[in-house]
Motif scaffolding. Structure first.
Motif, short mmCIF file in Angstrom:
data_model
loop_
_atom_site.label_atom_id
_atom_site.label_comp_id
_atom_site.label_asym_id
_atom_site.label_seq_id
_atom_site.Cartn_x
_atom_site.Cartn_y
_atom_site.Cartn_z
N ARG B 577 0.85 -1.19 0.00
CA ARG B 577 0.00 0.00 0.00
C ARG B 577 0.88 1.24 0.00
NH1 ARG B 577 -5.51 -1.79 0.91
NH2 ARG B 577 -5.92 0.44 1.12
N ALA B 578 0.25 2.32 -0.04
CA ALA B 578 1.02 3.57 -0.08
C ALA B 578 1.85 3.71 1.18
CB ALA B 578 0.06 4.76 -0.22
N GLN B 579 1.31 3.17 2.25
CA GLN B 579 2.02 3.30 3.51
C GLN B 579 3.09 2.22 3.66
OE1 GLN B 579 -1.19 2.85 3.09
NE2 GLN B 579 -2.39 4.41 4.19
N GLY B 580 3.17 1.36 2.71
CA GLY B 580 4.10 0.22 2.81
C GLY B 580 3.35 -1.10 2.81
N LEU B 581 4.06 -2.15 3.26
CA LEU B 581 3.41 -3.45 3.27
C LEU B 581 2.39 -3.52 4.41
CD1 LEU B 581 6.54 -5.73 2.66
CD2 LEU B 581 4.69 -5.22 1.04
N ARG B 582 1.31 -4.00 4.04
CA ARG B 582 0.24 -4.15 5.04
C ARG B 582 -0.31 -5.58 4.95
NH1 ARG B 582 2.05 -0.25 6.68
NH2 ARG B 582 1.16 1.78 7.17
N PRO B 583 -0.65 -6.16 6.10
CA PRO B 583 -1.26 -7.52 6.03
C PRO B 583 -2.61 -7.50 5.31
CG PRO B 583 -1.37 -6.63 8.27
CD PRO B 583 -0.61 -5.63 7.44
N TRP B 584 -2.94 -8.66 4.77
CA TRP B 584 -4.24 -8.75 4.05
C TRP B 584 -5.41 -8.43 4.99
CZ3 TRP B 584 -5.56 -12.60 -0.32
CH2 TRP B 584 -4.63 -12.53 -1.34
N ASN B 585 -5.23 -8.83 6.20
CA ASN B 585 -6.28 -8.50 7.17
C ASN B 585 -5.70 -8.55 8.59
OD1 ASN B 585 -6.38 -11.19 8.29
ND2 ASN B 585 -7.31 -11.75 6.34
N TYR B 586 -6.45 -8.06 9.49
CA TYR B 586 -6.06 -8.11 10.90
C TYR B 586 -6.94 -9.10 11.65
CZ TYR B 586 -3.41 -3.97 9.63
OH TYR B 586 -2.51 -3.13 9.03
N LEU B 587 -7.43 -10.01 10.92
CA LEU B 587 -8.38 -10.97 11.49
C LEU B 587 -7.74 -11.85 12.58
CD1 LEU B 587 -11.33 -11.54 10.73
CD2 LEU B 587 -10.52 -13.39 9.27
N SER B 588 -6.50 -12.21 12.35
CA SER B 588 -5.87 -13.14 13.28
C SER B 588 -5.67 -12.54 14.66
CB SER B 588 -4.54 -13.62 12.71
OG SER B 588 -3.74 -12.50 12.37
N THR B 589 -5.68 -11.23 14.72
CA THR B 589 -5.54 -10.60 16.03
C THR B 589 -6.89 -10.20 16.62
OG1 THR B 589 -5.18 -8.50 14.91
CG2 THR B 589 -3.23 -9.74 15.61
N ASN B 590 -7.92 -10.55 15.87
CA ASN B 590 -9.27 -10.28 16.35
C ASN B 590 -9.66 -11.33 17.41
OD1 ASN B 590 -12.25 -10.41 16.40
ND2 ASN B 590 -12.08 -8.87 14.77
N PRO B 591 -10.29 -10.90 18.48
CA PRO B 591 -10.66 -11.87 19.53
C PRO B 591 -11.56 -12.99 19.01
CG PRO B 591 -11.20 -9.61 20.19
CD PRO B 591 -10.68 -9.52 18.79
N SER B 592 -12.25 -12.74 17.91
CA SER B 592 -13.16 -13.76 17.39
C SER B 592 -12.43 -14.83 16.58
CB SER B 592 -14.23 -13.11 16.48
OG SER B 592 -15.08 -12.32 17.25
N PHE B 593 -11.15 -14.56 16.25
CA PHE B 593 -10.46 -15.49 15.35
C PHE B 593 -10.34 -16.92 15.93
CE2 PHE B 593 -6.65 -17.35 13.37
CZ PHE B 593 -7.07 -17.36 12.06
N PRO B 594 -9.88 -17.05 17.22
CA PRO B 594 -9.80 -18.42 17.74
C PRO B 594 -11.14 -19.14 17.71
CG PRO B 594 -8.65 -16.88 19.17
CD PRO B 594 -9.42 -16.05 18.17
N VAL B 595 -12.18 -18.36 17.99
CA VAL B 595 -13.52 -18.98 17.95
C VAL B 595 -13.86 -19.42 16.53
CG1 VAL B 595 -15.97 -18.63 18.45
CG2 VAL B 595 -14.23 -17.54 19.88
N LEU B 596 -13.51 -18.56 15.59
CA LEU B 596 -13.80 -18.88 14.19
C LEU B 596 -13.06 -20.14 13.75
CD1 LEU B 596 -15.22 -17.95 11.57
CD2 LEU B 596 -13.12 -16.71 11.00
N VAL B 597 -11.79 -20.22 14.15
CA VAL B 597 -11.01 -21.41 13.78
C VAL B 597 -11.61 -22.67 14.41
CG1 VAL B 597 -8.75 -22.52 14.01
CG2 VAL B 597 -8.89 -20.10 13.40
N GLN B 598 -11.97 -22.55 15.66
CA GLN B 598 -12.63 -23.70 16.32
C GLN B 598 -13.89 -24.10 15.59
OE1 GLN B 598 -11.97 -25.58 19.06
NE2 GLN B 598 -9.95 -24.69 19.37
#
Lengths: 300, 759
Positions: B577-598
């Protein structure tokens, strides 16, 4: 002596003591005896008077009656003579039949009756002759009143065997011619022959003025036909054998036998022949004493 | 010949005594040869008598012989029990009828009003109809079940064969479909008419309890009812259609039917079971009929042993009461769960089964396409890294190249995170994993080469795997300073259900910068074949982006499930991105992510349990441990219908040559099916359960039957079938016996008269 014991039972003869064979009619004879003779004038016993008729022998005119009544009467005397008895025994094959119900065959039974009657006749001093026959005359014994004649008669009876056919009509004719002297002809037979020809023969005897007594001997089985199971009947006198159910035939058979017996009886009646039917299971002494008693009763 | 005689006589083998009629003649001839011999003097009279009587004697003997011969003949005939109608028809050639016996095979026929079940009564009535029919009649037999099975589709003329077929019928534990049955009858009647011109008439007998579930369509409205009415009308045009309702004691048609309890459901909410945690089992109990509730005793049996029992108050109505059980399994392997209740006259639906494979832990393989691609996924799957014994998941991580190194059959689920591409071989291995009921979860990312995915795993005809639910298109990237948020699609999908009313948990927070657009099969004007394939795969969008593009898509492949997340599962996938490399998403740091994976792995592996538990008449199937093997399998069916011996219940199946799968479709009985692979792989358990639609014992009124169907008087255990069959062939044994007695009397009298009339 063997034949004597066989056919003459002393006990039976003792029971027949006092019985006599009496002729119902007048009998020709030469010896003075029990029987009336048709010949008058030679006897000492006065019989009756009869009016004189022209042609009568004047020797018999009773002059004492003429003296009292002036009427001609002839004296008539009764002449006593002896009885001639002819015993005619059928020895055809059918006579040897004996069923289980009878202890004797018809021939043996007839022999006993004939022997007993011969003994009786000889005992009453009458003469007796005997003929055995089938389709021929087998024996012919001249009559004699000699008591020892019984031996000859018994000997003839002993010799008589039943093997051949019968032909009663012809035999009776023949015998009627040969038995000249009038007497009683006693015939012992089952009469299994043509009734008509037999009757013609019997008539011939009657024509010869014999008194004929016909002893018709029948086995009880022939009269009753008691068979029940399928049976093979072996014909005697050259008749064929028959296998049949006797129960379904009995009625017809009895009718046939009945007709035959009635025909014989009718023929006997019409020819003044005495018919005596004897069943071979009947006691011999009863049969004989009944016959003799009846006869004595009728001739008394 | 024997079958012809069997149609004329009840006991045809008694005719073997027929030569005995010659006995009087033989005895007569023999008696004529057995005689006594006598000399006979008075032969002339005998001959004369014979001449006069011979004709009469012959007639009498003949009459007697005739009488005796007729006497023996009549006695032999009486023993053979001839059918008057049958004899008459055989002699004069009466009308011949094609009789189609249709026996209701819905499991409500297992209702036991008294000593016998309705099905047993129906079988007996069918046998009575067969036996009471005329000589020359043909029979067909159809079991009205889910599949309308013609047992005898041609016209059978051997009554004993038909009776044997009826006797051998067993009641399936399914429903009954009237429309397919009527069509099947039409086909049978049409074919028999074509093949056998002599069967001019057709008469169809429905022996049924008139269950509302089966017959409602015949009197209702709607398209299916109209179709059924047409079919029934056509059928009525082809012949007489008699409906023989069974057992009036079931209840008046207007009522709701007798009280019937049923176990409607047995399920494991977690969709899997391990030894690490007790298993929750939810049991549904419902009551049909009656006006008051019942205290139902519900028993839980594990591997045949009763382990728990609860009493539940069940009120009449269609909603089931849920009875929860919890049980700790201690041994890994195949387990059978059975739930029972009792207290009514229909036993079939009082039991329900669950086949439950249990492992010590759920094994998950995470394939990493880029460094750190699986870090958060593994953390979410097994936060303790296997350090505690409570962890139900054990996660293994391999690099992209290691996919083929291990044995995938030991894994229940595979997470493919940012894997760049797949070879054909890898695609085949994954496909087989799915077909065995395994789960597959894709997280895409910056390494992913869409064209390679589509080529090996896509829906295209040339694709090896055909695993993906659609085609991966180009990436979609958010504008500067913008993120894509999620649309939960009204939380319809079970995967996201848990976030309903839990929006603060952060799942919907916009934090996605980039994702792959997934074009689902069936969209965008795809071919009809693609649409059909999409239907079969049960493709469902669980979560979408705010712009409508799918974010998480679920589909079925074989017995397994595929879940694809169109964005990355870690922050290792980056975009410039203009600001540099950015992750595709911040989902993995979302509190819901472990629940989603489960949720994802649980959803992915749920196929395994579903495939082990089917409804009656659904096929059970599985993958062969050795693909292409022709080693036969044996299936031990549940005990039913008196077939209790193991040999009677065992069916051997041989897989098709070259096939990787086996299938068994004779699941017409509810219960546990044990499949033995015979190669040392051990047993697999499968459970087939009834559809409780049939548990409703209410029935339709006879008056509601469509026009053209003639309702016969209700048949129960003791009623006879005279009204059902016209001109019943009367057994004339009694008449013959009376005639024989009369002849015997005449013979005795006649013989006595013959023997005694002269004496």
């Amino acid at each position: 002596m063997e034949a004597n014991r066989k056919y003459l039972d002393p006990q039976m003869l003792a029971k027949l003591e006092g019985l006599e064979l009496r002729a119902k009619r007048v009998i020709e004879g030469y010896v003075a005896g029990l029987h009336r003779s048709p010949y008058h004038g030679f006897s000492v016993e006065f019989a009756e008077h009869r009016e004189y008729a022209p042609g009568d022998d004047l020797r018999y005119l009773d002059w004492k009656v003429y003296g009292r009544t002036d009427k001609y009467y002839l004296k008539q005397y009764e002449e006593e003579t002896n009885l001639i008895t002819y015993l005619l025994l059928d020895t055809s094959e059918s006579m040897r039949y004996a069923s289980n119900a009878a202890s004797l065959s018809k021939l043996e039974y007839a022999k006993c009756v004939a022997a007993s009657l011969a003994y009786l006749v000889l005992r009453q001093q009458d003469s007796v002759g005997m003929v055995t026959f089938d389709d021929q005359i087998r024996h012919l014994v001249r009559q004699s009143s000699n008591p020892s004649h019984i031996k000859q008669l018994l000997h003839v009876l002993e010799d008589a065997t039943a093997n051949r056919k019968t032909d009663t009509g012809r035999i009776f004719h023949d015998l009627a011619e040969r038995l000249k002297k009038r007497g009683i002809v006693l015939i012992f037979s089952d009469l299994f022959d043509d009734v008509e020809s037999m009757m013609t023969g019997l008539k011939h005897f009657r024509h010869r003025r014999h008194e004929v007594i016909l002893f018709h001997l029948l086995d009880p089985a022939e009269l009753d036909f008691p068979f029940r199971q399928t049976t093979k009947f072996i014909g005697l006198e050259e008749l064929p054998d028959v296998v049949t159910d006797p129960r379904s035939l009995r009625k017809a058979y009895l009718e046939e036998v009945g007709q035959f017996v009635r025909a014989v009886q009718r023929g006997c009646r019409s020819n003044n022949i005495e018919y005596v039917q004897i069943r071979t299971d009947q006691s011999l002494e009863i049969a004989l004493s009944a016959f003799l008693s009846k006869r004595m009763l009728h001739t008394a | 010949m024997i079958s012809w005689l069997a149609s004329l006589f009840a006991n045809p083998w008694m005719l073997a005594w027929l030569p005995a009629v010659a006995a009087p003649i033989i005895i007569h001839l023999w008696n004529r040869r057995r005689y006594r011999e006598y000399d006979w003097a008075a032969m002339e009279f005998l001959l004369a008598a014979l001449k006069k009587s011979s004709r009469r004697m012959r007639i009498e003997q003949l009459l007697l012989l005739l009488l005796r011969t007729a006497l023996i003949l009549l006695i032999v005939l009486a023993l053979a029990e001839p059918f008057f109608g049958a004899i008459g028809a055989a002699l004069v050639g009466g009308p011949r009828t094609h009789r189609v016996l249709v026996i209701d095979g819905s499991f409500s026929m297992a209702f036991r009003p008294a000593e016998k079940t309705l099905f047993e009564i129906a079988k007996q009535k069918a046998i009575d109809i067969v036996r009471a029919s005329n000589e020359g009649d043909g029979f067909s037999l159809i079991l009205m079940s889910e599949t309308a099975r013609p047992i005898i589709s041609a016209a059978a003329f051997d009554r004993e064969d038909v009776v044997e077929e009826i006797t051998n019928l067993t009641l399936p534990h399914g429903g009954a479909r009237l429309l397919p049955t009527v069509r099947s009858i039409e086909q049978v009647v049409g074919r028999v008419r074509n093949e056998n011109k002599k069967l001019a008439r057709s008469r169809i007998y429905f022996l049924t309890d008139l269950g509302r579930t089966t017959w409602a369509d015949s009197s209702g409205a709607g398209q299916s009812s109209a179709e059924l009415a047409d079919a029934l009308q056509r059928l009525a045009g082809q012949g007489e259609v008699d409906v023989v309702p069974l057992a009036a004691s079931v209840g008046s048609p207007s009522a709701t039917g007798p009280v019937n309890l049923a176990i409607t459901d047995v399920r494991i909410p977690t969709a899997f079971a391990t030894l690490r945690q007790p298993v929750d089992i939810e049991v549904g109990v419902a009551q049909w009929g009656g006006t008051s509730g019942t205290d139902a005793v519900v028993e839980l049996l594990v591997d045949g042993a009763r382990v728990d029992q609860q009493v539940a108050r069940v009120e009449p109505g269609e909603s089931a009461v849920t009875v929860p059980f919890t049980y700790q399994l201690t041994v890994p392997g195949e387990h059978q769960i059975e739930v029972r209740t009792s207290g009514d006259r229909l036993e079939v639906d009082n039991r329900r089964f669950l086949a439950l494979p249990v492992k010590d832990q759920v094994r998950v393989l995470c394939v990493s396409g880029k460094k750190d691609s699986t870090t958060f996924v593994v953390l979410s799957l097994d936060p303790d890294h296997g350090r505690t014994s409570d962890s139900i998941v054990r996660a293994d991580v391999v690099a992209e190249s290691g996919l083929l190194d291990g044995d995938l059959s030991q894994y229940d689920c595979i997470f493919l995170c940012n894997v760049a591409q797949f070879t054909a071989r890898e695609a085949a291995v994954l496909k087989r994993h799915l077909e065995r009921g395994g789960g597959l979860v894709f997280f895409l990312g910056d390494q992913v080469r869409a064209d390679r995915y589509n080529r090996q795993l896509g829906t295209a005809e040339e694709a090896t795997g055909r695993i993906l639910p659609g085609t991966i298109k180009q990436t979609v990237e958010a504008d500067e300073d913008n993120f894509f948020g999620f649309d939960p699609l009204d939380y319809r999908h079970p995967l996201v259900k848990v976030w309903e009313n839990n929006e603060r948990a952060g799942l919907l927070q916009p934090n996605v910068l980039k994702y792959f657009r997934l074009e689902l099969a069936g969209d965008a004007g795809d071919s009809a074949a693609d649409e059909r394939r999409a239907d079969e795969a049960e493709v469902a969008v669980a979560l979408a982006y705010e712009n409508g593009d799918p974010a998480i898509v679920e589909s079925r492949v074989g017995d397994g499930r595929v879940l694809i997340m169109t964005t990355a599962g870690s922050k290792s996938s980056v975009t410039r991105r203009a600001q540099g490399l950015r992750p595709w998403n911040y989902l993995s740091t979302n509190p819901s992510f472990p629940v989603l994976v489960q949720k994802l792995w649980r959803r992915a592996v749920s196929g395994r349990l579903n495939e082990r538990n089917v409804a009656v008449f659904e096929p059970i199937s599985g993958s062969l441990s050795d693909a292409g093997s022709e080693q036969p399998l044996s299936v031990l069916r549940p005990a039913f219908g008196g077939r209790s011996s193991q040999a009677d219940r065992t069916v051997r199946i041989t897989p098709d040559v070259g096939s990787a799968k086996w299938s068994f479709d004779e699941t017409d009985q509810s219960g546990i099916y044990r499949v033995d692979h015979g190669d040392g792989a051990g047993q697999q358990l499968f459970a087939a359960n009834v559809n409780t639609e049939e548990s409703d014992l209410a029935r339709i009124a006879v008056e509601d039957l469509p026009a053209g169907l003639t309702a016969q008087p209700s048949a129960s255990e003791d009623s006879d079938v005279e009204a059902v069959v016209e001109a019943p062939p009367t057994p004339i044994r009694q008449s013959i016996l009376w005639t024989a007695f009369a002849l015997l009397f005449v013979e005795i009298t006649f013989a006595w008269w013959l023997g005694n009339r002269q004496i």
